[in-house]
Scaffold this active site. Structure first.
Site, PDB file in Angstrom:
ATOM      1  N   HIS A 306       0.862  -1.122  -0.075  1.00  0.00           N
ATOM      2  CA  HIS A 306      -0.080   0.112  -0.050  1.00  0.00           C
ATOM      3  C   HIS A 306       0.818   1.249   0.074  1.00  0.00           C
ATOM      4  CE1 HIS A 306      -3.241   2.935   1.204  1.00  0.00           C
ATOM      5  NE2 HIS A 306      -3.918   1.781   0.641  1.00  0.00           N
ATOM      6  N   ASP A 364      -7.979  -5.409   0.000  1.00  0.00           N
ATOM      7  CA  ASP A 364      -8.362  -6.459  -1.053  1.00  0.00           C
ATOM      8  C   ASP A 364      -7.847  -7.862  -1.047  1.00  0.00           C
ATOM      9  OD1 ASP A 364      -7.512  -3.507  -3.039  1.00  0.00           O
ATOM     10  OD2 ASP A 364      -9.572  -4.269  -2.586  1.00  0.00           O
TER      11      ASP A 364
HETATM   12  C1  SDX Z   1      -6.156  -0.111  -2.792  1.00  0.00           C
HETATM   13  O1  SDX Z   1      -4.554   4.340  -2.097  1.00  0.00           O
HETATM   14  C2  SDX Z   1      -5.391   3.896  -1.529  1.00  0.00           C
HETATM   15  O2  SDX Z   1      -5.947   4.380  -0.294  1.00  0.00           O
HETATM   16  C3  SDX Z   1      -5.982   2.741  -2.272  1.00  0.00           C
HETATM   17  C4  SDX Z   1      -7.049   1.769  -1.418  1.00  0.00           C
HETATM   18  C5  SDX Z   1      -8.290   2.840  -1.107  1.00  0.00           C
HETATM   19  O3  SDX Z   1      -9.029   2.411  -0.176  1.00  0.00           O
HETATM   20  O4  SDX Z   1      -8.562   3.741  -1.947  1.00  0.00           O
HETATM   21  O5  SDX Z   1      -6.414   1.517  -0.158  1.00  0.00           O
HETATM   22  C6  SDX Z   1      -7.335   0.576  -2.243  1.00  0.00           C
HETATM   23  O6  SDX Z   1      -5.937   0.346  -3.857  1.00  0.00           O
HETATM   24  C7  SDX Z   1      -5.342  -0.754  -1.985  1.00  0.00           C
HETATM   25  C8  SDX Z   1      -4.155  -1.300  -2.925  1.00  0.00           C
HETATM   26  C9  SDX Z   1      -4.407  -2.492  -3.842  1.00  0.00           C
HETATM   27  N1  SDX Z   1      -3.322  -2.804  -4.897  1.00  0.00           N
HETATM   28  C10 SDX Z   1      -2.992  -3.924  -4.737  1.00  0.00           C
HETATM   29  O7  SDX Z   1      -3.164  -4.770  -4.006  1.00  0.00           O
HETATM   30  C11 SDX Z   1      -2.046  -4.248  -5.827  1.00  0.00           C
HETATM   31  C12 SDX Z   1      -0.620  -4.701  -5.371  1.00  0.00           C
HETATM   32  N2  SDX Z   1       0.085  -3.809  -4.649  1.00  0.00           N
HETATM   33  C13 SDX Z   1       0.993  -3.044  -5.515  1.00  0.00           C
HETATM   34  O8  SDX Z   1       0.595  -2.966  -6.881  1.00  0.00           O
HETATM   35  C14 SDX Z   1       1.474  -1.647  -4.646  1.00  0.00           C
HETATM   36  O9  SDX Z   1       1.646  -2.336  -3.607  1.00  0.00           O
HETATM   37  C15 SDX Z   1       0.541  -0.380  -4.531  1.00  0.00           C
HETATM   38  C16 SDX Z   1       0.149  -0.169  -6.135  1.00  0.00           C
HETATM   39  C17 SDX Z   1      -0.610  -0.758  -3.783  1.00  0.00           C
HETATM   40  C18 SDX Z   1       1.483   0.570  -4.010  1.00  0.00           C
HETATM   41  O10 SDX Z   1       2.294   1.073  -4.881  1.00  0.00           O
HETATM   42  P1  SDX Z   1       3.446   2.058  -4.494  1.00  0.00           P
HETATM   43  O11 SDX Z   1       3.284   2.695  -3.159  1.00  0.00           O
HETATM   44  O12 SDX Z   1       3.829   2.757  -5.708  1.00  0.00           O
HETATM   45  O13 SDX Z   1       4.704   1.038  -3.889  1.00  0.00           O
HETATM   46  P2  SDX Z   1       5.773   0.704  -5.214  1.00  0.00           P
HETATM   47  O14 SDX Z   1       5.041   0.031  -6.202  1.00  0.00           O
HETATM   48  O15 SDX Z   1       6.585   1.861  -5.493  1.00  0.00           O
HETATM   49  O16 SDX Z   1       6.415  -0.564  -4.472  1.00  0.00           O
HETATM   50  C19 SDX Z   1       7.476  -0.328  -3.518  1.00  0.00           C
HETATM   51  C20 SDX Z   1       8.326  -1.389  -3.621  1.00  0.00           C
HETATM   52  C21 SDX Z   1       8.628  -1.732  -5.175  1.00  0.00           C
HETATM   53  O17 SDX Z   1      10.013  -2.515  -4.863  1.00  0.00           O
HETATM   54  P3  SDX Z   1      11.228  -1.497  -5.367  1.00  0.00           P
HETATM   55  O18 SDX Z   1      11.172  -1.034  -6.907  1.00  0.00           O
HETATM   56  O19 SDX Z   1      11.343  -0.700  -4.257  1.00  0.00           O
HETATM   57  O20 SDX Z   1      12.404  -2.729  -5.399  1.00  0.00           O
HETATM   58  O21 SDX Z   1       7.539  -2.717  -2.954  1.00  0.00           O
HETATM   59  C22 SDX Z   1       7.505  -3.766  -4.069  1.00  0.00           C
HETATM   60  C23 SDX Z   1       7.686  -2.823  -5.463  1.00  0.00           C
HETATM   61  O22 SDX Z   1       8.134  -3.765  -6.289  1.00  0.00           O
HETATM   62  N3  SDX Z   1       6.079  -4.126  -4.096  1.00  0.00           N
HETATM   63  C24 SDX Z   1       5.549  -5.264  -4.198  1.00  0.00           C
HETATM   64  C25 SDX Z   1       4.239  -5.100  -4.112  1.00  0.00           C
HETATM   65  N4  SDX Z   1       3.853  -4.037  -3.807  1.00  0.00           N
HETATM   66  C26 SDX Z   1       5.022  -3.135  -3.881  1.00  0.00           C
HETATM   67  N5  SDX Z   1       6.252  -6.560  -4.471  1.00  0.00           N
HETATM   68  C27 SDX Z   1       5.345  -7.510  -4.610  1.00  0.00           C
HETATM   69  N6  SDX Z   1       4.077  -7.561  -4.446  1.00  0.00           N
HETATM   70  C28 SDX Z   1       3.314  -6.469  -4.157  1.00  0.00           C
HETATM   71  N7  SDX Z   1       2.149  -6.491  -3.900  1.00  0.00           N
END
Ligand code: SDX
Length: 430
Positions: A306, A364
């Protein structure tokens, strides 16, 4: 809001920038005059360090795993309140008195029907259209049916549009579901509460009486509370930006639904269940954990991580408890998907990759298992998220419209394209 200032040195220039403190949470540096004073923009494409607005609606402390709606902890609202009470709180800022609550319920209940011609609107879709595509279109189309509540400068019309949106989302969502399975639409009934009405519109058939299961209705009502608002997330920011141009509320909510659909946002509940189904059994979890950690593999653990929560998403805890409650009520003893989810969470929370990146289950992760058990198909999960989030979008839109300092949102950019060059006539191109 208390204020002081800080100075920023750019080259040989020092500019004073006001600092504003909120009631809780990080203070902000007001950079509104930065470009005029320095000729420079700030740069923050993912808005990781940018407050786009001031708001009094929802507060999140990502490090502590805290979520407050108008100051009330989500755990208390989910435990003691109902979804329409939460709608009133988000819209008006205070918990309703008994009279205010019954009046609000009465008004919402009597806006649940949609214009009869909306039925014909649905006929234009293929039966296999994704229900989110149907929702984007049908909610946007409401502005073609309800011209008497699109003048956003009129507080009365804003209130009517808000009621209509909150009231009609369940009806439209149920219609999208019924249309996709070829069953007749079911009209709302005024003697049912909001969530029981929705369950009946989804699962009743003309051939027999439908009896709402009160345990499932209460569970789904709580799920709606958990999804109601969440500060300036992607879809809420979309609604605010669309609303800042003066677009009518139905069009703004349609824009929010479109943004929510993405798998990185509200579409994650559908993607998370598909991921659990793809993993299938507990013994295949290590293979997927490895993929999630592999930089060269686009696979991510859906329902994990998140932008704000760097601790457990408080909604996920309540969601997990509700999941067990629903499976118990339905007599589902051993759901293989739940076994995979629980084991996946246990392994991930010990794995140093997830620990170091502070990746926890989000709202989720467990919602899909719960909704599937209730009888909803996977492609309806994000529709239910949109149904619940509509009140958050409306409350945030209302707050923006009523802000006397409100202006159209118009971000700038860092341009790295071609500098000026002259047109080359076709005959001279090789
Ligand atoms: C919702 O914003 C809100 O409040 C949203 C929400 C709401 O109520 O409105 O809470 C609802 O959207 C919840 C999130 C649902 N999405 C997912 O579950 C999809 C999987 N999660 C990711 O795609 C990600 O964690 C996000 C999109 C939720 C957050 O993305 P960020 O903040 O841009 O984080 P990032 O992509 O920069 O990740 C940071 C690091 C990365 O690694 P590095 O590049 O630093 O090496 O963490 C890793 C990412 O690769 N990472 C994950 C991961 N999520 C982040 N690695 C594996 N699996 C994951 N799920």
């Amino acid at each position: 809001m208390t204020a002081h200032s800080t100075s920023l040195k750019i080259g040989d220039k020092v500019v004073d920038l006001p600092v504003k403190e909120g009631s809780i949470g990080p203070a902000v540096v007001d950079i509104g005059k930065l470009y005029a004073q320095t000729g420079m923009f700030t740069y923050d494409p993912g808005f990781t360090s940018t407050a786009a607005c001031e708001s009094k609606i929802t507060y999140i402390d990502g490090d502590e795993g805290v979520l407050l709606y108008r100051g009330y902890p989500i755990e208390q609202l989910a435990e003691h309140g109902d979804f329409l009470e939460t709608c009133y709180l988000l819209l008006y800022g205070e918990l309703p008195t008994p009279t205010q609550k019954s009046d609000f319920d009465y008004r919402v209940t009597r806006h649940t029907m949609v214009h009869e011609q909306m039925m014909r609107f649905f006929q234009g879709f293929r039966r296999d259209a994704h229900p989110m595509a149907v929702m984007v279109a049908s909610v946007g189309a409401l502005s073609a049916f309800y011209h008497d509540s699109t003048d956003i400068s009129d507080p009365y019309q804003r209130m009517v549009a808000s009621m209509r949106m909150i009231a009609k989302m369940p009806t439209l969502a149920a219609m999208a579901y019924k249309y996709s399975i070829g069953q007749p639409f079911v009209y709302p009934k005024n003697d049912l509460d909001y969530t029981s009405n929705f369950l009946r519109m989804c699962f009743a058939v003309p051939c027999e009486e439908y009896k709402v299961n009160p345990v499932l209705s209460r569970a789904l009502d709580r799920i709606f509370i958990l999804h109601a608002d969440h500060e300036q997330n992607a879809s809420t920011s979309t609604v605010r930006l669309a609303g800042s141009s003066g677009a009518n509320p139905f069009a703004c909510i349609a824009a929010g639904i479109a943004c929510l659909w993405g798998p990185a946002h509200g579409g994650a509940n559908e993607a998370a269940l598909q991921m659990l189904q793809e993993i299938g059994t507990v013994d295949r979890i290590p293979e997927y954990i490895k993929r999630a950690k592999d930089k060269n593999d686009p696979f991510r653990l859906m329902g994990f991580g998140h932008r704000v929560y760097k601790n457990y998403d408080p909604r996920a805890k309540i969601m997990q408890k509700t999941c067990h409650e629903v499976l118990g009520e339905l007599g589902i003893k051993d759901d293989p998907l739940l076994d995979v989810a629980m084991e996946l969470e246990r392994i991930a929370l010990k794995d140093e990759y997830f620990v170091e990146k502070k990746l926890y289950p989000n709202i989720d992760f467990y919602s899909g298992i719960t909704l599937k058990a209730m009888g909803f198909p996977t492609d309806m999960f994000t529709v239910l998220f949109a149904l619940a989030r509509t009140v958050g979008w409306i409350a945030q839109w209302k707050e923006m419209i009523e802000d006397p300092g409100q202006r159209i949102g118009r971000p700038r950019q860092l341009y790295t394209g071609e500098t000026r060059r002259d047109y080359t006539p076709m005959a001279q191109r090789k």
